[in-house]
Design a protein around this motif. Structure first.
Motif, PDB file in Angstrom:
ATOM      1  N   MET A 171       0.845  -1.183   0.000  1.00 25.42           N
ATOM      2  CA  MET A 171       0.000   0.000   0.000  1.00 25.42           C
ATOM      3  C   MET A 171       0.887   1.242   0.000  1.00 25.42           C
ATOM      4  SD  MET A 171      -2.988   0.864   2.692  1.00 25.42           S
ATOM      5  CE  MET A 171      -3.953   2.299   2.517  1.00 25.42           C
ATOM      6  N   PRO A 172       0.557   2.235  -0.832  1.00 30.72           N
ATOM      7  CA  PRO A 172       1.374   3.453  -0.880  1.00 30.72           C
ATOM      8  C   PRO A 172       1.283   4.262   0.417  1.00 30.72           C
ATOM      9  CG  PRO A 172      -0.583   3.705  -2.243  1.00 30.72           C
ATOM     10  CD  PRO A 172      -0.568   2.282  -1.747  1.00 30.72           C
ATOM     11  N   ASP A 173       2.293   5.102   0.623  1.00 33.19           N
ATOM     12  CA  ASP A 173       2.265   5.993   1.786  1.00 33.19           C
ATOM     13  C   ASP A 173       1.093   6.960   1.647  1.00 33.19           C
ATOM     14  OD1 ASP A 173       4.578   5.060   3.144  1.00 33.19           O
ATOM     15  OD2 ASP A 173       5.802   6.037   1.621  1.00 33.19           O
ATOM     16  N   THR A 174       0.467   7.277   2.757  1.00 32.14           N
ATOM     17  CA  THR A 174      -0.666   8.204   2.750  1.00 32.14           C
ATOM     18  C   THR A 174      -0.412   9.336   3.728  1.00 32.14           C
ATOM     19  OG1 THR A 174      -1.866   6.997   4.470  1.00 32.14           O
ATOM     20  CG2 THR A 174      -2.285   6.348   2.182  1.00 32.14           C
ATOM     21  N   ALA A 175      -1.189  10.404   3.583  1.00 28.98           N
ATOM     22  CA  ALA A 175      -1.121  11.548   4.481  1.00 28.98           C
ATOM     23  C   ALA A 175      -2.529  12.098   4.655  1.00 28.98           C
ATOM     24  CB  ALA A 175      -0.200  12.628   3.916  1.00 28.98           C
ATOM     25  N   THR A 176      -2.753  12.811   5.749  1.00 27.92           N
ATOM     26  CA  THR A 176      -4.067  13.376   6.046  1.00 27.92           C
ATOM     27  C   THR A 176      -3.986  14.896   6.027  1.00 27.92           C
ATOM     28  OG1 THR A 176      -4.561  11.473   7.443  1.00 27.92           O
ATOM     29  CG2 THR A 176      -5.928  13.412   7.745  1.00 27.92           C
ATOM     30  N   LEU A 177      -4.971  15.532   5.415  1.00 30.36           N
ATOM     31  CA  LEU A 177      -5.046  16.990   5.378  1.00 30.36           C
ATOM     32  C   LEU A 177      -5.465  17.495   6.756  1.00 30.36           C
ATOM     33  CD1 LEU A 177      -4.908  19.464   3.465  1.00 30.36           C
ATOM     34  CD2 LEU A 177      -7.346  19.153   3.063  1.00 30.36           C
ATOM     35  N   SER A 178      -4.655  18.377   7.340  1.00 31.77           N
ATOM     36  CA  SER A 178      -4.951  18.892   8.676  1.00 31.77           C
ATOM     37  C   SER A 178      -6.018  19.982   8.622  1.00 31.77           C
ATOM     38  CB  SER A 178      -3.683  19.467   9.320  1.00 31.77           C
ATOM     39  OG  SER A 178      -3.362  20.721   8.750  1.00 31.77           O
ATOM     40  N   THR A 179      -6.468  20.419   9.790  1.00 28.23           N
ATOM     41  CA  THR A 179      -7.472  21.490   9.865  1.00 28.23           C
ATOM     42  C   THR A 179      -6.909  22.816   9.356  1.00 28.23           C
ATOM     43  OG1 THR A 179      -6.859  21.928  12.156  1.00 28.23           O
ATOM     44  CG2 THR A 179      -8.714  20.427  11.775  1.00 28.23           C
ATOM     45  N   LYS A 180      -5.571  22.924   9.290  1.00 29.24           N
ATOM     46  CA  LYS A 180      -4.916  24.120   8.744  1.00 29.24           C
ATOM     47  C   LYS A 180      -4.581  23.929   7.260  1.00 29.24           C
ATOM     48  CE  LYS A 180      -2.806  25.666  13.022  1.00 29.24           C
ATOM     49  NZ  LYS A 180      -1.555  26.089  13.660  1.00 29.24           N
ATOM     50  N   ILE A 185      -0.356  19.204   4.718  1.00 28.65           N
ATOM     51  CA  ILE A 185      -0.104  17.779   4.563  1.00 28.65           C
ATOM     52  C   ILE A 185       1.377  17.537   4.835  1.00 28.65           C
ATOM     53  CG2 ILE A 185       0.013  15.865   2.923  1.00 28.65           C
ATOM     54  CD1 ILE A 185      -2.367  17.035   1.499  1.00 28.65           C
ATOM     55  N   SER A 186       1.679  16.536   5.643  1.00 27.12           N
ATOM     56  CA  SER A 186       3.064  16.132   5.875  1.00 27.12           C
ATOM     57  C   SER A 186       3.408  15.051   4.858  1.00 27.12           C
ATOM     58  CB  SER A 186       3.241  15.586   7.291  1.00 27.12           C
ATOM     59  OG  SER A 186       3.052  16.615   8.226  1.00 27.12           O
ATOM     60  N   ILE A 187       4.481  15.258   4.134  1.00 24.41           N
ATOM     61  CA  ILE A 187       4.915  14.281   3.144  1.00 24.41           C
ATOM     62  C   ILE A 187       5.631  13.154   3.884  1.00 24.41           C
ATOM     63  CG2 ILE A 187       6.353  13.912   1.108  1.00 24.41           C
ATOM     64  CD1 ILE A 187       5.936  16.935   0.511  1.00 24.41           C
ATOM     65  N   PRO A 188       5.231  11.912   3.647  1.00 24.85           N
ATOM     66  CA  PRO A 188       5.848  10.788   4.352  1.00 24.85           C
ATOM     67  C   PRO A 188       7.367  10.758   4.170  1.00 24.85           C
ATOM     68  CG  PRO A 188       3.893  10.064   3.182  1.00 24.85           C
ATOM     69  CD  PRO A 188       4.164  11.469   2.750  1.00 24.85           C
ATOM     70  N   LYS A 189       8.068  10.335   5.214  1.00 26.95           N
ATOM     71  CA  LYS A 189       9.531  10.330   5.214  1.00 26.95           C
ATOM     72  C   LYS A 189      10.103   9.501   4.068  1.00 26.95           C
ATOM     73  CE  LYS A 189      13.602   9.690   7.997  1.00 26.95           C
ATOM     74  NZ  LYS A 189      14.155   9.384   9.304  1.00 26.95           N
ATOM     75  N   ALA A 190       9.490   8.373   3.763  1.00 29.65           N
ATOM     76  CA  ALA A 190       9.988   7.521   2.680  1.00 29.65           C
ATOM     77  C   ALA A 190       9.979   8.272   1.343  1.00 29.65           C
ATOM     78  CB  ALA A 190       9.142   6.261   2.575  1.00 29.65           C
ATOM     79  N   VAL A 191       8.954   9.087   1.119  1.00 28.67           N
ATOM     80  CA  VAL A 191       8.858   9.866  -0.119  1.00 28.67           C
ATOM     81  C   VAL A 191       9.894  10.983  -0.114  1.00 28.67           C
ATOM     82  CG1 VAL A 191       7.362  11.357  -1.514  1.00 28.67           C
ATOM     83  CG2 VAL A 191       6.416   9.319  -0.396  1.00 28.67           C
ATOM     84  N   ARG A 192       9.998  11.708   0.998  1.00 31.72           N
ATOM     85  CA  ARG A 192      10.983  12.802   1.097  1.00 31.72           C
ATOM     86  C   ARG A 192      12.398  12.290   0.878  1.00 31.72           C
ATOM     87  NH1 ARG A 192       8.456  13.786   6.229  1.00 31.72           N
ATOM     88  NH2 ARG A 192      10.456  13.272   7.164  1.00 31.72           N
ATOM     89  N   THR A 193      12.706  11.163   1.470  1.00 29.22           N
ATOM     90  CA  THR A 193      14.048  10.595   1.348  1.00 29.22           C
ATOM     91  C   THR A 193      14.321  10.136  -0.078  1.00 29.22           C
ATOM     92  OG1 THR A 193      13.930   9.873   3.641  1.00 29.22           O
ATOM     93  CG2 THR A 193      15.610   8.852   2.286  1.00 29.22           C
ATOM     94  N   ALA A 194      13.371   9.440  -0.671  1.00 26.27           N
ATOM     95  CA  ALA A 194      13.549   8.936  -2.035  1.00 26.27           C
ATOM     96  C   ALA A 194      13.727  10.066  -3.041  1.00 26.27           C
ATOM     97  CB  ALA A 194      12.358   8.066  -2.426  1.00 26.27           C
ATOM     98  N   ARG A 195      13.019  11.169  -2.845  1.00 26.11           N
ATOM     99  CA  ARG A 195      13.074  12.310  -3.768  1.00 26.11           C
ATOM    100  C   ARG A 195      14.119  13.342  -3.368  1.00 26.11           C
ATOM    101  NH1 ARG A 195      11.025   9.691  -7.572  1.00 26.11           N
ATOM    102  NH2 ARG A 195       8.838   9.177  -7.393  1.00 26.11           N
ATOM    103  N   LYS A 196      14.737  13.158  -2.205  1.00 26.53           N
ATOM    104  CA  LYS A 196      15.756  14.093  -1.687  1.00 26.53           C
ATOM    105  C   LYS A 196      15.197  15.498  -1.513  1.00 26.53           C
ATOM    106  CE  LYS A 196      19.460  11.346  -3.525  1.00 26.53           C
ATOM    107  NZ  LYS A 196      20.306  11.094  -4.644  1.00 26.53           N
TER     108      LYS A 196
END
Length: 70
Positions: free
Chosen positions: A1-10, A13-24
């Motif tokens: 299952m792909p990484d997911t994130a939830t839209l906050s009340t503000k 969205i926090s980008i999952p660490k695995a995605v941030r690391t892979a994309r640098k």
């Protein structure tokens, strides 16, 4: 299952660490949002230094414009 994130009340969205690391991707990096059908394409805006030299050898000679199209 792909990484997911939830839209906050503000509306953040926090980008999952695995995605941030892979994309640098780094904190403070700027992104552009491009609407695509029912989703959105998230693309990092390149730094000006990263664009240096991408059009090496390009000239305005033989430039095409709309006048030469059928």
């Amino acid at each position: 299952m792909p990484d997911t994130a939830t839209l906050s009340t503000k509306f953040q969205i926090s980008i999952p660490k695995a995605v941030r690391t892979a994309r640098k991707w780094k904190a403070g990096q700027e992104f552009v949002f491009i609407p695509k059908e029912t989703g959105v394409l998230l693309i990092p805006v390149p730094e000006q230094a990263d664009l240096a030299g991408i059009a090496k050898g390009a000239t305005s000679k033989n430039y095409r414009d709309r006048k030469d199209r059928f």
